[in-house]
Design an enzyme around this catalytic site. Structure first.
Site, PDB file in Angstrom:
ATOM      1  N   SER A 258       0.822  -1.042  -0.197  1.00 14.85           N
ATOM      2  CA  SER A 258      -0.240  -0.058  -0.041  1.00 14.85           C
ATOM      3  C   SER A 258       0.797   1.391   0.022  1.00 14.85           C
ATOM      4  CB  SER A 258      -0.757  -0.042   1.302  1.00 14.85           C
ATOM      5  OG  SER A 258      -1.822   1.001   1.047  1.00 14.85           O
TER       6      SER A 258
ATOM      7  N   ASP B  61      -8.837  -5.396  -5.913  1.00 18.31           N
ATOM      8  CA  ASP B  61      -8.556  -4.205  -5.162  1.00 18.31           C
ATOM      9  C   ASP B  61      -9.207  -2.993  -5.516  1.00 18.31           C
ATOM     10  OD1 ASP B  61      -7.319  -2.417  -3.682  1.00 18.31           O
ATOM     11  OD2 ASP B  61      -5.259  -3.197  -3.988  1.00 18.31           O
TER      12      ASP B  61
ATOM     13  N   HIS C  92      -7.333  -5.579  -1.375  1.00 19.54           N
ATOM     14  CA  HIS C  92      -6.307  -4.947  -1.059  1.00 19.54           C
ATOM     15  C   HIS C  92      -5.237  -5.590   0.050  1.00 19.54           C
ATOM     16  CE1 HIS C  92      -3.548  -1.403  -1.148  1.00 19.54           C
ATOM     17  NE2 HIS C  92      -3.874  -1.020  -0.048  1.00 19.54           N
TER      18      HIS C  92
END
Length: 914
Positions: free
Chosen positions: A769, A857, A889
């Site tokens: 991320s 995601d 995600h």
């Protein structure tokens, strides 16, 4: 008063000032809000690598807020909690019939006085000694084989136990500190000495470490702010008796508490012996064989993670003794079945008016299948269970009511067709008994009309006969031409959850009512019953003009509402220009407590703890308590760790928020041979949903544990902008991503390499991320420094991400711009986003890169990884991309997680030439 403490996440303290946030759950149940029976969930410290369940007594009638410094003493099992689980949302904690649950947003434990510190053995230390009772002791409890697990946490206290002839004698607590710890020398040349700490005291959860990490004036985290009056306050007199004056309160700001062997890094040189005092350099080689790595990973997957704990009502036996049951739920990866299995484990705790006299497990573990939600009634006589089963290929949901040893009712919610699927998530979902135990409250998706094509009905222009018309009238209402209608949802991890509704089940009549009267532009959730069951209190999120991602985004515009069940009238209780979450009714039914923060801006930030119709007392009072373990498992003793503190050089200071420090956690293998050099893996946090404003704490993580056991050193970096260091620290990063955070990580790495025995030619970097954003920046801004890179769902181009993510506001805010829903993206804004993105530096990358992306995601769309992958391929940089179907995600499905780890480990071994 009985207290149970489950170490998982972070402890909230009532009273005082606002504080920086992650995720905390506290349960209180007693006559007064400040006479607390509670379950707390806080991060287990890394050296113990475990989750602990502890219990204690709190004096009844405490007239002040209870302030606690909770550190696990003896620990249960090594565990892994996704650090991304920091959303302020309802939890499944329950204590007796009356409860107050707070789930706050803070990653720190806050000790109030030095005397409140607690002890827990470090990796190499043995548990505290348990002595026999002094003469004259006669307090006894039934003997149990595990009774010697009863231990005390408070450093000032000592429990005297003796097991003899089938009975356990428990002496009174001996108060007062017995010895003083030796002072710890200063950790940096020219730096101030770290406050004295016991040489063998385990590390508490990571707090604002470093002399300059305290919050600055300004912002929610530092200035006193009262809750303004809002329209609709008069309704409070209807739902809460007493009509007490309203005031606002805030959480206490963190006191400094240095950790075990923490280090302060400035521009001064630190003696090497200080940095590696607990982690001598390993002599054995790094594991390289895939079969050995896979077996090591399999072994670590056998440690479960605690996900729920309930305290049952206090039961008095016919002999006058008091006890209660503690129900816990755990999850564990099952690589053979390729799923996360859930099981339950129960404990029994005997106690008197002053202390816990015996605690231990009751029975063996039992796997739970198909259960989405469950909750005991206030009296403990009944239990409600939401279950999902697949029947003839179709998923169906059932609501079951159990009474003692039998199933009383089972309703097929799918067949009843009153609403869509019931919400089982932590953001909206709830399953709540009425105080009278006659009704159940839950949240479900609003029923959607049946749709058909214009060409599926009777032919256009032809009149259907009378019989066909009658049949059509009996059918469910059908809407033509809307079968391809787009329904917004609430984004990542809340897919297909669009329009929640509040539903009430009349248990006796088996009737379900979908409540009306709630504004159509509001999505309700986190609901509970008002006193006397006359209405409902809930959080409502505005979803106009459109929905944004809500998971781990505590800054979405929302308010507290009350709906009267008799009239159907819905009234707003709190401000309409802020974000609220986690409302709870106090045990005396006279107050509502909830968390509040500003809208937009950083997704996770400092929150105010507010109370409606009530007050929060001043900080400074605390109740003494002694914690005991319910069950213990020996810790993993082959990993060393320490906290490192860093002061950035003057040229990297933030002019608007000067003097901010940051920290990192250094993990190394313990089986070492002097003279060898360790390969180092750098892991800046970003987490799965909420980076960069998150934090890595000293808890057990599967990936870092396996990497250390393989023979790597691991550096976990909490750069400026992380949670736990005050609001100014958070505000310092927006507008400076790609520079301040990148330089902080590199400064931490350079400092560690200067003062320890790591191989400077064998450095790898891993991040996901925003951590993926950072590792891609690092290999672009520092070419050839890192020899291998693994990026999980990385942000690579803010300009291309802003139009496709469920959090476009994140792209704007972190790039340094204000966000509102009607903003127009000017070319200058897009240019600034591009300049702050890793893709700008891709032409300089030489490091081999492994990318892993999730097909589903919605937070960082998979196209971000593909864009970077294509750029690297064009430049002939060694690169691979792992595509994970059905993963979002977090990439947390068992097969994707395990395969991703194996490929990452082998990629690093290959390109570090190990």
């Amino acid at each position: 008063m009985f207290v149970v403490h489950v170490t998982m996440a972070a402890v909230v303290i009532l009273g005082g000032e606002a504080m920086s946030s992650t995720h905390t759950m506290i349960m209180m149940s007693q006559q007064k809000i400040f006479g607390l029976k509670m379950i707390t969930v806080t991060p287990a410290t890394f050296p113990l690598e475990s989750t602990a369940i502890t219990a204690a007594e709190v004096p009844a009638g405490t007239p002040h807020a209870t302030r606690m410094s909770l550190v696990p003493l003896d620990h249960h099992v090594p565990r892994r909690i996704h650090p991304c689980d920091m959303t302020p949302a309802p939890c499944h904690l329950q204590a007796g019939g009356e409860n107050l649950v707070l789930r706050a947003t803070t990653p720190q434990i806050i000790p109030v006085t030095p005397q409140a510190t607690t002890i827990a053995p470090a990796l190499e230390n043995s548990p505290p000694t348990i002595k026999g009772p002094p003469a004259g002791s006669n307090r006894t409890t039934p003997h149990h084989p595990d009774s010697q697990a009863l231990l005390v946490l408070d450093r000032r206290d000592q429990v005297d136990l003796q097991v003899q002839a089938g009975k356990l004698s428990l002496n009174h607590l001996l108060m007062g500190s017995k010895t003083k710890p030796e002072p710890t020398p200063a950790t940096a040349i020219g730096a101030k000495a770290v406050p004295s700490q016991p040489a063998k005291t385990a590390q508490p959860p990571l707090t604002g470490i470093g002399s300059k990490a305290a919050p600055r004036p300004g912002g929610i985290g530092s200035a006193a702010a009262g809750q303004p009056g809002v329209e609709g306050e008069s309704v409070l007199s209807k739902i809460l008796p007493g009509g007490a004056a309203e005031q606002a309160g805030k959480l206490g700001e963190a006191n400094q508490q240095p950790g075990l062997e923490s280090q302060n890094f400035t521009n001064s040189r630190i003696p090497v012996r200080r940095l590696v005092s607990h982690c001598a350099v390993m002599g054995s080689k790094v594991l390289r064989e895939p079969a050995e790595i896979a077996q090591l990973y399999r072994d670590q997957c056998r440690f479960p993670a605690l996900c729920r704990a309930d305290v049952g009502p206090v039961i008095t036996s016919r002999y006058g003794g008091q006890y209660c049951n503690i129900y816990t739920e755990w999850t564990q990866r099952d690589l053979e079945r390729n799923e996360n299995v859930k099981f339950c484990r129960q404990y029994i705790v005997f106690h008197d008016d002053e202390s816990v006299v015996y605690s231990g497990p009751s029975g063996n573990c039992t796997e739970i299948k198909g259960e989405l939600l469950s909750v005991d009634s206030p009296s403990g006589d009944m239990k409600a269970v939401l279950r999902e089963s697949t029947i003839k290929g179709e998923d169906k949901q059932f609501l079951e009511i159990w009474h003692k040893n039998r199933k009383l009712k089972c309703l097929n919610l799918t067949t009843l067709n009153k609403h869509g699927k019931v919400y089982e998530d932590d953001q909206f979902g709830c399953l709540v008994w009425s105080h009278s135990e006659t009704h159940l409250l839950y949240v479900a998706e609003k029923k959607r009309p049946k749709t058909e094509s214009y060409f599926q009905g009777p032919e256009t222009g032809l009149l259907a006969d009378e019989e066909e018309t009658i049949k059509t009238d009996k059918k469910e209402e059908t809407v033509l031409g809307q079968q391809f209608e787009y329904y917004e949802d609430w984004g990542e991890a809340l897919v297909n959850k669009s329009s929640p509704v509040l539903c009430v089940l009349d248990i006796e009549g088996s009737n379900i009512t979908v409540l009306e009267g709630i504004p159509t532009n509001i999505s309700p959730g986190q609901a509970f019953w008002s006193p006397s069951d006359t209405g409902l209190v809930f959080v409502g999120w505005w979803h106009e003009p459109f929905r944004l991602g809500l998971k781990y985004c505590a800054n979405r515009r929302s308010s507290l509402f009350y709906v009267d069940l008799a009239s159907g009238k819905c009234e707003q209780l709190s401000s309409n220009s802020s974000a609220v979450c986690s409302p709870r009714l106090s045990p005396d039914h006279c107050r509502i407590v909830y968390l509040e923060c500003g809208i937009f801006g950083p997704h996770l930030q400092c929150s105010r703890l507010c109370m409606r119709v009530g007050f929060l007392p001043a900080k400074g009072s605390e109740s003494k308590m002694a914690w005991v373990t319910l069950e213990e498992t020996p810790p993993q003793a082959d990993i060393s760790w320490q906290i490192l503190n860093f002061s950035p050089p003057p040229e990297e200071n933030n002019s608007k928020y000067p003097g901010l420090d940051f920290s990192a956690i250094l993990l190394t293998p313990k089986e070492v041979t002097s003279g060898s050099k360790l390969p180092l893996i750098v892991m800046p946090h970003g987490l799965f949903f909420s980076g960069p404003h998150s934090v890595l704490v000293s808890e057990w993580l599967l990936s870092t544990a396996v990497l250390c056991k393989m023979g790597f050193g691991v550096l976990l970096v909490n750069y400026r902008g992380s949670l736990g260091f005050g609001q100014d620290n958070i505000y310092s990063l927006p507008g400076n991503i790609g520079t301040q955070d990148v330089k902080d990580v590199q400064f931490a790495v350079d400092s560690v390499l200067k003062h320890s025995h790591f191989d400077q030619q064998k450095i790898a970097v891993i991040g996901g991320s925003h951590g993926g954003f950072l590792v891609c920046h690092l290999i672009g801004q520092y070419p050839e420094f890192y020899k291998a890179c693994v990026a999980r769902n990385p942000v690579t181009n803010l300009a291309s991400m802003v139009g496709s993510t469920d959090i476009p506001d994140w792209c704007m805010v972190e790039a340094g711009f204000e966000y509102n829903t009607d903003i127009h993206l000017e070319p200058a804004i897009l240019e600034q986003m591009l300049n702050k993105s890793p893709i700008k530096h891709v032409s300089k990358v030489k490091t081999p890169v492994l990318l892993t992306v999730g097909e589903d995601d919605k937070r960082v769309p998979s196209k971000q990884g593909i864009e970077y992958y294509r750029a690297l391929k064009a430049l002939k940089v060694p690169t691979r991309l792992l595509w994970s179907p059905g993963n979002n995600h977090s990439l947390s499905k068992v097969d994707a997680e395990s395969d991703g780890f194996m490929n990452a480990a082998l990629w690093i071994i290959q390109h570090l030439s190990l």
